[in-house]
Motif scaffolding. Structure first.
Motif, PDB file in Angstrom:
ATOM      1  N   GLU A 179      -5.356   0.316 -12.123  1.00 26.65           N
ATOM      2  CA  GLU A 179      -6.252   1.222 -11.408  1.00 26.65           C
ATOM      3  C   GLU A 179      -5.697   1.504 -10.016  1.00 26.65           C
ATOM      4  N   THR A 180      -5.797   2.747  -9.584  1.00 24.55           N
ATOM      5  CA  THR A 180      -5.377   3.123  -8.241  1.00 24.55           C
ATOM      6  C   THR A 180      -6.609   3.115  -7.342  1.00 24.55           C
TER       7      THR A 180
ATOM      8  N   THR B  97      -7.824   8.492   8.759  1.00 28.58           N
ATOM      9  CA  THR B  97      -7.093   7.394   9.388  1.00 28.58           C
ATOM     10  C   THR B  97      -7.543   6.036   8.866  1.00 28.58           C
ATOM     11  N   VAL B  98      -8.849   5.895   8.572  1.00 31.19           N
ATOM     12  CA  VAL B  98      -9.364   4.584   8.143  1.00 31.19           C
ATOM     13  C   VAL B  98      -8.901   4.210   6.740  1.00 31.19           C
ATOM     14  N   VAL B  99      -8.411   5.194   5.978  1.00 35.42           N
ATOM     15  CA  VAL B  99      -7.879   4.904   4.638  1.00 35.42           C
ATOM     16  C   VAL B  99      -6.403   4.558   4.814  1.00 35.42           C
ATOM     17  N   ARG B 100      -6.087   3.271   4.682  1.00 30.16           N
ATOM     18  CA  ARG B 100      -4.738   2.810   4.979  1.00 30.16           C
ATOM     19  C   ARG B 100      -3.750   3.089   3.857  1.00 30.16           C
ATOM     20  N   GLY B 101      -4.265   3.495   2.698  1.00 32.37           N
ATOM     21  CA  GLY B 101      -3.408   3.805   1.567  1.00 32.37           C
ATOM     22  C   GLY B 101      -4.116   3.482   0.275  1.00 32.37           C
ATOM     23  N   VAL B 102      -3.360   3.449  -0.796  1.00 32.37           N
ATOM     24  CA  VAL B 102      -3.907   3.055  -2.091  1.00 32.37           C
ATOM     25  C   VAL B 102      -3.117   1.865  -2.620  1.00 32.37           C
TER      26      VAL B 102
ATOM     27  N   LEU C 175       0.834  -1.198   0.000  1.00 24.77           N
ATOM     28  CA  LEU C 175       0.000   0.000   0.000  1.00 24.77           C
ATOM     29  C   LEU C 175       0.870   1.251   0.000  1.00 24.77           C
ATOM     30  N   SER C 176       0.447   2.228  -0.766  1.00 22.32           N
ATOM     31  CA  SER C 176       1.123   3.530  -0.777  1.00 22.32           C
ATOM     32  C   SER C 176       0.297   4.506   0.052  1.00 22.32           C
TER      33      SER C 176
END
Length: 309
Positions: free
Chosen positions: A68-69, A57-62, A49-50
């Motif tokens: 697709e990103t 905070t709940v979005v740990r990355g992409v 994950l980037s």
């Protein structure tokens, strides 16, 4: 595990008579959770994950998947549980889903299996659970409680959709002749009901809300017991597809086979945007369908339907 991962894509096209398939998974601990396979595009071991600067905070990355990103949301953290530790990411999974015309991944600790079920066995959350609960339904599998998460509520908090119609659409609604009958809105998600209600009241429509297909069907039967037609009471019905006890497909089928209800215009309004089965819509006799959620598009479509009748 491999069987679950390999079969998800093959199973997303399943449509039955009031049936669904649940992908079961775990967050932290032994509690099982479920998501309709219709929403699932793919299940993967968690990739690298980037990070995203200034993200919630709940979005740990992409994750970069098949060109697709995709944002990756820690599902446990988003419903108030502890998140998956950084050192456990490599052994965790992401469930790639499509909701409301957007693709996102949900980070979970483990994927269990897929269960074929009847919507009649999927029940609303227990009364008294509270309005802030992140569930749309519950069921039992092997005598164990399975909680079905209200993903639309989570997404509305992580990445809010625009819920207001634009001034131009609201003005168009204000110019129309008043006196229309109400619109019956059927959806098991409190967030979705609120979004649709705000959209329709902005163009001057009265709205009656029901939580699932069974509630809606029984209500329509009740108000037509006096010999009236459903069209004497409502302009149209806007119904979700996935609902406990009775899904939208079954609601349409029953309405269209009942002389008192058959003339009522029914639009299926669903977050199943990527895999929505147009052939099934035609088969059950729905009059229209629309992917969630564009307030202007929905408002304009409702005005078109009412004005042409």
């Amino acid at each position: 595990m491999a069987g679950v991962l390999d079969s998800v894509n093959q199973r997303t096209q399943l449509v039955g008579q009031n049936r669904l398939e649940l992908l079961l998974f775990r967050l932290r601990g032994r509690q099982l959770y479920g998501i309709n396979v219709f929403k699932v595009k793919e299940v993967l071991q968690c990739p690298r994950l980037s990070s995203i600067p200034n993200s919630k905070t709940v979005v740990r990355g992409v994750a970069h998947i098949r060109g697709e990103t995709i944002p990756i949301i820690d599902l446990g953290m988003s419903i108030g549980l502890s998140g998956i530790p950084q050192e456990d990411l490599a052994t965790s999974f992401i469930i790639i889903t499509e909701y409301n015309r957007k693709t996102q991944g949900f980070l979970v600790a483990g994927v269990d299996r897929i269960m074929n079920m009847n919507w009649e066995d999927i029940l609303p959350p227990p009364k008294g659970a509270g309005k802030d609960v992140y569930l749309t339904a519950v069921t039992k599998i092997d005598d164990k409680l399975v909680e079905i998460i209200d993903v639309e509520k989570i997404l509305s908090e992580v990445s809010p959709l625009r819920e207001e119609v634009t001034e131009a659409i609201a003005s168009k609604g204000a110019e129309r002749v008043p006196g229309h009958k109400p619109v019956l809105v059927v959806d098991d998600s409190a967030v979705a009901r609120r979004q649709i209600e705000r959209c329709l009241t902005a163009i001057g429509m009265e709205v009656v809300l029901k939580n699932d297909g069974k509630q809606a069907y029984e209500y329509l039967k009740e108000i037509t017991e006096d010999g009236s037609k459903a069209t004497d009471h409502f302009e149209l019905v806007i119904s979700d597809v996935e609902m406990p006890e009775m899904d939208g497909y079954t609601l349409v089928t029953r309405c269209k086979s009942d002389p008192a209800l058959s003339d009522l215009f029914v639009m299926l309004h669903t977050s199943l945007s990527g895999v929505f089965n147009k052939a099934m819509v035609q088969k059950v006799g729905a009059d229209d369908f629309m992917a969630k959620f564009s307030p202007d598009e929905l408002a304009e479509r409702v005005m078109e339907i009412i004005d042409r009748e």
